[in-house]
Design an enzyme around this catalytic site. Structure first.
Site, PDB file in Angstrom:
ATOM      1  N   SER A  78     -25.770   3.617 -22.594  1.00 36.14           N
ATOM      2  CA  SER A  78     -25.520   5.007 -22.277  1.00 36.14           C
ATOM      3  C   SER A  78     -25.690   4.345 -20.791  1.00 36.14           C
ATOM      4  CB  SER A  78     -26.237   5.913 -22.722  1.00 36.14           C
ATOM      5  OG  SER A  78     -25.899   7.266 -21.547  1.00 36.14           O
ATOM      6  N   ASP A 224     -20.817   8.136 -26.015  1.00 38.22           N
ATOM      7  CA  ASP A 224     -21.724   7.559 -26.113  1.00 38.22           C
ATOM      8  C   ASP A 224     -22.825   6.639 -26.940  1.00 38.22           C
ATOM      9  OD1 ASP A 224     -24.701   6.969 -26.047  1.00 38.22           O
ATOM     10  OD2 ASP A 224     -24.208   8.438 -23.686  1.00 38.22           O
TER      11      ASP A 224
END
Length: 757
Positions: A78, A224
Site C-alpha cells: 500500500s 490493497d
C-alpha cells in the site's frame, strides 16, 4: 522536543562524521553482524501500509540516509509500496518529500479537481445535485462505482515520476530490488509484483477497499495488499534479507466510542484483518531484525494533508533507535560509492510505432483515438499523454483511462486502457433544498437528475431534470454534438414547471398565486475554453407560455354605498416566441462560498407575444471573490428588465427577497418588471476540514436592491437595504446557512437554508 527535532540533522551529520574518523565501537558492532563468509549482511526494508500515515516512511528513509545505512532491497504494501517503490526507482528520500510537498495531497489522493477546470455542464450538475455519489441504473438494477475514488491522478503522478524506468523491467534490475504486495479480489490470494510497469504495481498495492477502486492487471482484479500482508517481512526475507528493518505504521483499532458510523465500522473490520497478519509478521522477526513503529497519534488513514507531520514523526522514531541503526552503517566513502553505483536508469528516446486502444466499448474507439491524437513516429512523452488523459478524465465519462508503454515485434508503442462507466448506462444524481423564514414561510424541493450519455456513436446525450415539492419542474433535453463530442452541440428542449408565488402588499402577504410555465425551444451551444472549462454560450429559438391563476386570497373593493365587495384576483395568460441568447463564464472556486474567482452571466430574449407586441427581456449577474488567508470578500451585482412598446405589465417578472436576495425580507416578497441588486459579503473561514476539502464559514453581508414595475419608478433612493450575520458550511447534502438579517422600518428575518434557493 521541537528544538531537538530542528537541530537533529546537524547533530546526525556531526555524529556520522565522527564515526567515520573513529571507527571504534560502531564499526566493530557492524562487524558482529557480518555473515560467516565475511560478506556484509543484506539489509531489506519491509514497509507497511497505513494510508496517509505511510508518509512516516519518508522520514525514516531520510534518517537511514543520514546514518549511511545501506538498503539492499525493499518490500512494500500500500503506502509502503508507494514510498518504497519510488525509493527503489532511484529517487532519494528528499526528492520524494519535495515532490509530495509540492502537491495538494488531499486533492490528488481523492481525485479532486479544481472547480474552474471542470466542464460547465459538470459544474452546473455539482451545484444542483450535491447529494452523495452518482447511481448507475440498468436492466440489472441500481449500481454504484467500484470505489469511492479511482485514484487516476495518483496513477498519473506515479507514472510521471517513474518514467525513467522501462515498462517491462524486472524489479530486481531497479536501482534497489523491489516487491509490491497486492490482493486478488476474486480469490483473496496474495499477489507479489516482481516485474512489469512499476507505477501499475504500486497502484494495485494501494487500492484500499471501499476508498480506492480496485485495478485490473493481467486479467486479475487487484486490491490493497494490506488485506493479506500489511507488513511484508516474509517477502523481504524471500528476497535474501539477512536483516529486515520492518516499519509498521498501520492504523490502530478504534475504541468503542468511535464505532458510531458505518464508515468507521467498515474501516474497523479492515483494520482487524490487517492487524492479524501484521502480528503474525512481527512474530516472525529474528533477533538481528529491527522493528520501527512511529507514534503517529491522531494522523488517520486519510490525513493526506499531514504528510510533512507524518514524515517528521518517522524521522524522530528512527533517530530514537539510531544506536541499532548505526551498527548497520557504512563508512561515508563506501556509502557514497554504493549510492553512485545505483544511478537512476534513463529510458532512451523512443519513437512510437503503434497506438492500441483497449476499451470496454462504451465510448467509441475512434473518439478516444481522436482525443489522444498521438501520431505514429512521434517521440514518446509520458507527461504529455497523461496531460491529455487528465482532460478526458475530468469529463467523468470514464471510470479510468490511462496509458502504458509496451513493446511488440521489436518496437515500442502506446496502449490506451479506457474503461467507460460500465455501471450505467443510465446515471442518477440527487439534490435537496430546504428553506425557512421568520414568518414560517419556507420551501422544500427534491431534485433528481437523469443522464443517458452515448445513445449513439456520435455522442447523443439525453438529460432530464425533475423537481418535486413546492416547485414542480421537468426539463428534458437532447444534446447532439455537431463535430466533436466536446465541441458545439444542438440542444432541443422542453420544460414544464409549476409553483406557488406569494403576493405582498408592503410587508403583508395577501395572496398566493399558482404560476405555470411551459417552455420549448432549440439551442445551438458553444463551449467556451477547452472542454468548456471557461463556460458556455447559447443561441436559439424559444416558445414560452405562462399561465398565472390566483390560488388563495382576494380583493375587497369599496362600492358606491361604502360597502366592501369581494372581488376575484386577476389572472393572466402570456405567450411568447422569439430569439434567445445566453452565456455563462464561471471561474468561481466554489458556488456557495467562493474564496476566489468570478462568474458572469447574461440572458436576452427578444420577440413578440400573442398580441404581436415586441418585447425584450434582459438579465445579467456577476460575482467576484478574493481572499487573503482565511478572509474572503464576495461582491455581487445583478439586474433584469422587460423592455416593450406599451406599459402593460407582461412577462413573468423578477423577484427579490430571501437569503442573499435581500435577506431581511421574505422569499419573492418584491416582484416587478425591473430589478437591481448588489451585495458585499465578508467570509471568515473559521474551521478548515482538509480531508473533506470543506470549511465552516462565519459571514456578514450588506445588501441593496429593489424591483419596479415601470422604468419611471427606478431610482437609487428607493433601494431597499438589508444586513445579515450567518454561519455556513458545505455539507454532503449541499450548502447549509443559518443566520439573522435586519433592514429599515423593522424588517427582520431569521433564516435557515439547505441547498440552492
Amino acid at each position: 522536543m521541537r528544538l531537538m527535532h530542528q537541530y537533529s540533522p546537524l547533530l546526525l551529520s556531526l555524529f556520522v562524521g565522527l564515526s567515520a574518523v573513529f571507527t571504534g565501537s560502531a564499526q566493530a558492532e557492524r562487524l558482529t553482524v557480518h555473515k560467516p563468509d565475511g560478506r556484509a549482511p543484506k539489509i531489506c526494508l519491509a514497509l507497511s501500509g497505513g494510508g496517509a500515515r505511510g508518509f512516516a516512511h519518508v522520514g525514516i528513509l531520510k534518517t537511514l540516509e543520514a546514518l549511511n545505512v545501506p538498503v539492499d532491497c525493499i518490500a512494500g504494501t500500500s503506502m509502503g509500496a508507494v514510498v518504497g517503490g519510488l525509493y527503489a526507482a532511484g529517487l532519494s528520500a528528499t526528492e520524494i518529500e519535495q515532490k509530495l510537498e509540492a502537491l495538494k495531497l488531499n486533492d490528488v489522493a481523492l481525485d479532486r479537481v479544481e472547480r474552474r477546470m471542470l466542464p460547465q455542464a459538470i459544474r452546473e450538475e455539482d451545484t444542483q445535485y450535491p447529494l452523495g455519489a452518482t447511481l448507475g441504473l440498468s436492466a440489472s438494477g441500481v449500481r454504484l462505482p467500484t470505489g469511492a475514488v479511482q485514484a487516476t491522478q495518483f496513477l498519473e503522478l506515479l507514472q510521471n515520476w517513474t518514467i525513467h524506468i522501462q515498462p517491462d523491467i524486472k524489479f530486481d534490475r531497479l536501482p534497489i530490488p523491489f516487491r509490491a504486495v497486492a490482493t486478488d479480489l476474486e480469490n483473496g490470494k496474495m499477489v507479489v509484483f516482481d516485474q512489469g510497469p512499476l507505477h501499475t504495481a504500486i497502484r494495485a498495492s494501494m487500492a484500499a477497499p471501499g476508498v480506492f477502486a480496485p485495478i485490473e492487471v493481467n486479467g486479475r482484479l487487484l486490491t490493497d495488499g494490506g488485506l493479506v500482508r500489511n507488513l511484508p517481512v516474509d517477502i523481504a526475507r524471500s528476497m535474501g534479507a539477512d536483516i529486515v528493518i520492518a516499519v509498521n505504521i498501520g492504523t490502530p483499532l478504534l475504541p468503542r466510542d468511535k464505532l458510531q458510523s458505518l464508515f468507521n465500522v467498515s474501516q474497523q473490520m479492515v483494520n482487524i484483518l490487517t492487524e492479524q497478519n501484521v502480528e503474525a509478521q512481527k512474530a516472525s522477526l529474528h533477533p538481528p531484525d529491527i522493528l520501527i513503529e512511529p507514534d503517529l497519534g491522531t494522523i488517520s488513514f486519510m490525513d493526506f494533508g499531514r504528510a510533512s507531520e507524518a514524515s517528521a514523526i518517522g524521522q524522530v522514531a528512527a533517530q530514537g533507535i539510531q544506536d541499532k541503526l548505526i551498527a548497520l552503517s557504512l563508512p561515508p566513502h563506501l556509502y557514497v560509492a554504493r549510492q553512485q553505483a545505483r544511478l537512476r536508469p534513463q529510458l532512451p528516446s523512443i519513437d512510437i510505432g503503434f497506438i492500441d486502444i483497449e476499451s470496454n466499448g462504451l465510448i467509441p474507439e475512434s473518439d478516444i483515438r481522436r482525443q489522444i491524437s498521438i501520431q505514429k513516429g512521434s517521440k514518446y512523452d509520458a507527461e504529455e499523454i497523461n496531460r491529455k488523459l487528465a482532460v478526458m478524465n475530468i469529463s467523468r465519462e470514464y471510470d479510468s483511462i490511462n496509458h502504458e508503454l509496451i513493446q511488440r515485434d521489436g518496437e515500442y508503442g502506446v496502449r490506451i486502457n479506457a474503461k467507460g462507466r460500465n455501471w450505467g448506462p443510465h446515471f442518477l444524481r440527487f439534490g435537496l433544498a430546504l428553506s425557512s423564514g421568520f414568518e414560517g414561510t419556507g420551501g422544500f424541493r427534491l431534485q433528481v437528475g437523469h443522464r443517458r450519455p452515448w445513445l449513439t456513436d456520435s455522442g447523443l446525450e439525453w438529460r432530464n431534470d425533475v423537481e418535486f415539492g413546492n416547485v414542480i419542474r421537468l426539463r428534458t433535453e437532447l444534446r447532439q454534438p455537431l463535430f466533436e463530442r466536446e465541441g458545439m452541440f444542438v440542444a432541443p428542449y422542453l420544460e414544464l414547471g409549476q409553483n406557488t408565488r406569494n403576493f405582498y402588499n408592503g410587508d403583508t402577504r395577501i395572496a398566493e398565486y399558482n404560476f405555470r410555465s411551459d417552455q420549448a425551444g432549440i439551442d445551438l451551444a458553444f463551449p467556451l475554453g477547452e472542454q468548456s472549462s471557461l463556460g458556455e454560450a447559447r443561441v436559439g429559438l424559444a416558445v414560452n407560455h405562462y399561465r398565472v391563476r390566483p390560488k388563495l386570497g382576494g380583493l375587497l373593493l369599496a362600492g358606491d354605498n361604502g360597502t366592501l365587495i369581494p372581488t376575484a384576483l386577476p389572472s393572466a395568460d402570456l405567450q411568447q416566441v422569439g430569439l434567445k441568447t445566453s452565456f455563462v463564464i464561471d471561474q468561481l472556486s466554489d458556488p456557495a462560498f467562493p474564496r476566489y474567482g468570478y462568474k458572469l452571466g447574461s440572458n436576452l430574449f427578444a420577440g413578440v407575444d400573442k398580441t404581436r407586441t415586441n418585447f425584450q427581456e434582459l438579465s445579467f449577474n456577476s460575482v467576484w471573490a478574493q481572499s487573503i488567508d482565511n478572509h474572503s470578500i464576495n461582491l455581487k451585482f445583478s439586474g433584469s428588465g422587460l423592455f416593450q412598446n406599451d406599459t402593460e405589465i407582461r412577462g413573468i417578472g423578477a423577484t427579490l427577497g430571501g437569503f442573499q436576495q435581500l435577506s431581511a425580507y421574505q422569499p419573492d416578497q418584491f416582484a416587478g418588471n425591473y430589478m437591481l441588486y448588489g451585495s458585499a459579503t465578508y467570509l471568515l473561514r473559521a474551521v478548515k476540514f482538509d480531508l473533506a476539502g470543506q470549511s465552516l464559514f462565519l459571514g456578514t453581508s450588506l445588501e441593496a436592491g429593489n424591483v419596479w414595475n415601470t422604468k419611471n419608478e427606478i431610482s437609487l433612493s428607493s433601494l431597499r437595504k438589508s444586513a445579515s450575520l450567518f454561519a455556513g458550511f458545505n455539507s454532503f447534502l449541499g450548502p447549509i446557512y443559518l443566520g439573522v438579517a435586519a433592514g429599515p422600518a423593522g424588517a427582520r428575518n431569521v433564516f435557515f437554508q439547505l441547498g440552492r434557493q
